[in-house]
Design an enzyme around this catalytic site. Structure first.
Site, PDB file in Angstrom:
ATOM      1  N   LYS A 171       0.997  -1.309  -0.103  1.00 25.95           N
ATOM      2  CA  LYS A 171      -0.188  -0.393  -0.072  1.00 25.95           C
ATOM      3  C   LYS A 171       0.580   1.026  -0.073  1.00 25.95           C
ATOM      4  CE  LYS A 171      -1.916   2.081   2.497  1.00 25.95           C
ATOM      5  NZ  LYS A 171      -1.775   4.208   2.399  1.00 25.95           N
ATOM      6  N   GLU A 246       9.729   1.489  10.318  1.00 30.81           N
ATOM      7  CA  GLU A 246      11.275   3.311  10.133  1.00 30.81           C
ATOM      8  C   GLU A 246      10.538   4.628   9.985  1.00 30.81           C
ATOM      9  OE1 GLU A 246      13.118   6.020   9.049  1.00 30.81           O
ATOM     10  OE2 GLU A 246      12.432   4.899   7.024  1.00 30.81           O
ATOM     11  N   CYS A 280      13.307  12.079   6.459  1.00 35.02           N
ATOM     12  CA  CYS A 280      13.254  11.382   7.869  1.00 35.02           C
ATOM     13  C   CYS A 280      14.930  11.396   8.444  1.00 35.02           C
ATOM     14  CB  CYS A 280      13.131   9.764   7.783  1.00 35.02           C
ATOM     15  SG  CYS A 280      13.903   9.057   7.773  1.00 35.02           S
ATOM     16  N   GLU A 380      10.143  16.708  14.476  1.00 31.72           N
ATOM     17  CA  GLU A 380       9.974  16.856  12.885  1.00 31.72           C
ATOM     18  C   GLU A 380       9.160  17.261  11.764  1.00 31.72           C
ATOM     19  OE1 GLU A 380      11.126  12.358  10.351  1.00 31.72           O
ATOM     20  OE2 GLU A 380       9.226  12.553  10.820  1.00 31.72           O
TER      21      GLU A 380
END
Length: 477
Positions: A171, A246, A280, A380
């Site tokens: 997906k 992750e 990231c 973040e």
């Protein structure tokens, strides 16, 4: 406009079981470029059933057979390389030069890394005590990938799953699905058996959750936000399936006075802004030894002012837009929070760059005098935003660097080899880059703490898709 409303299930493109259209938007123009289908739980059930049927035979293929299929996929990928780069630029907004040199190239590099790992893989070994250990494919895998480095994450999940003898349902992000559909075409052309790879597009709350909860999914591999990773873990808990994650990062970049900072600081700022800051592992917190702090701020301001924003379709070194209005609004809110909390704005700020009123373009932004308790140091941002703060001593720098819920990457700039090793050992991060060293194909990628669990890439990434079986035999007479 592309019509991509079909799913790839059991070796063919099929209509969704219930129509639910979604427009994919070009982030540079805000215009729709494709229409896809948002899948349902029933669509996931159909894809999982196909993967389960295929697993019975595909799991019995030999390593040599799988290597042959992967090498064929590699050849096809290279032949359609430019097509992939153009799609990533169109749906993500990555500048075309960056798409060609980085975004698309990872599909080649990771394939090489996994092919090499598979060629050196030992599926069976005898322990010193005489018992035999077998490594076998874990089963049917649910794979959820993000929009920011789309083919990177698809390759890091789909390729090791197929290499290990697993079957899978992918997906991809609904914001960048076109590259995933092109990859499905490549897998089909390479001749992977029907059902070994399946693709369903849709929202995480519907399709992602349906994968995570599914009783016939043996493993979930997810890349995305920590919040969504927690949801995947909770959904997977009832069936006790393996989960690899992750997730996010807030990577520190420690700049010591004995480093070649005049060269390394510009390079790490450009890395922070690369992909419009949507990485990231970007070095988004720069910790600078106080004796060179003012000099580094001067360098940073110059680099920030030199950083160009431009049309993704134009060649050159510049950054493009953020992926969506959702991401744009989040980045703007955090830039404003930095201003409100008292950080000193060196470059950039809220709003769009001059001349880019259309599109989700953000200003390259650098804050100085940041405190590690501020939101721009804790959260973040996932945009072209850098936070710079001073430190006085090595121990202080390490404490501040580790003072984060994340632990994906860390960066160390120093001319002292002993310090580089000493500091690297104390940083709580899954990867440490010393003096600009890059991440290399085949090495493990992943982090500590809320940056996830498991590792992707090469032999370590292959291991995540394998189960361990111990065979005990009677002792010889």
């Amino acid at each position: 406009m592309y019509d991509k409303r079909k799913f790839y299930v059991d070796g063919q493109w099929v209509d969704p079981l219930k129509a639910n259209d979604f427009q994919v938007v070009n982030p540079a123009t805000e215009n729709p470029i494709a229409v896809i289908s948002m899948g349902s739980t029933s669509d996931i059930d159909r894809a999982v059933a196909a993967a389960k049927r295929s697993f019975a035979s595909y799991s019995e293929t030999t390593i040599d057979e799988r290597i042959w299929l992967l090498e064929k996929l590699l050849l096809i990928y290279k032949n359609r390389y430019n097509e992939m780069a153009q799609l990533i630029t169109l749906e993500l907004g990555a500048p075309i030069t960056m798409s060609i040199e980085q975004q698309t190239h990872v599909g080649v590099g990771h394939l090489h890394g996994f092919i090499d790992a598979l060629k050196n893989h030992k599926s069976c070994e005898v322990l010193p005590n005489g018992d035999t250990v077998r490594r076998e494919p874990i089963g049917v895998c649910g794979l959820i990938t993000p929009w920011n480095w789309p083919i990177n994450q698809i390759a890091l999940k789909v390729v090791p799953a197929l290499a290990a003898g697993c079957t899978c349902v992918l997906k991809p992000s609904e914001f960048t699905p076109l590259n995933a559909m092109l990859y499905a075409e490549m897998i089909h052309e390479a001749g992977f058996p029907a059902g070994s790879f399946n693709l369903v597009t849709g929202e995480g709350a519907e399709c992602g959750s349906a994968l995570s909860r599914h009783k016939d999914i043996d493993m979930m591999s997810f890349t995305g936000s920590t919040r969504a990773g927690i949801a995947v873990s909770k959904d997977s808990a009832d069936t006790v399936k393996r989960v690899t994650l992750e997730l996010g990062g807030k990577s520190p970049n420690l700049v010591f006075a004995d480093s070649d900072y005049e060269e390394l600081v510009p390079a790490t700022i450009r890395e922070c802004f690369n992909n419009s800051g949507q990485s990231c592992d970007a070095p988004t917190r720069m910790l600078v030894e106080r004796s060179i702090y003012d000099k580094v701020l001067g360098i940073a301001e110059n680099i920030g002012l030199e950083t160009k924003v431009g049309d993704p379709q134009s060649e050159g070194v510049h950054i493009g837009p953020l992926v969506s209005h959702i991401q744009f609004d989040r980045v703007q809110a955090l830039i404003q929070a930095g201003i409100d909390e008292g950080a000193r704005l060196l470059v950039g700020g809220v709003g769009k760059p001059q001349g880019f009123e259309v599109g989700y373009f953000a200003k390259p932004t650098i804050f100085a005098d940041v405190d590690n308790s501020m939101r721009i140091a804790r959260e973040e941002v996932f945009g072209p935003v850098l936070a710079i703060m001073p430190f006085d001593a090595e121990d202080e720098a390490i404490i501040v660097a580790n003072d984060t819920p994340y632990g994906l990457a860390a960066y160390v700039q120093t001319g002292d080899a002993d310090r580089a090793e000493r500091v690297s050992a104390r940083l709580r991060a899954g990867m440490v880059h010393i003096n600009g060293a890059p991440h290399r194909y085949g090495s493990p990628f992943g982090g500590f703490k809320q940056s996830g669990n498991g590792r992707e890439g090469g032999a370590f990434g292959l291991e995540d898709f394998l189960e361990i079986k111990t065979i005990h035999r009677p002792s010889a007479a």
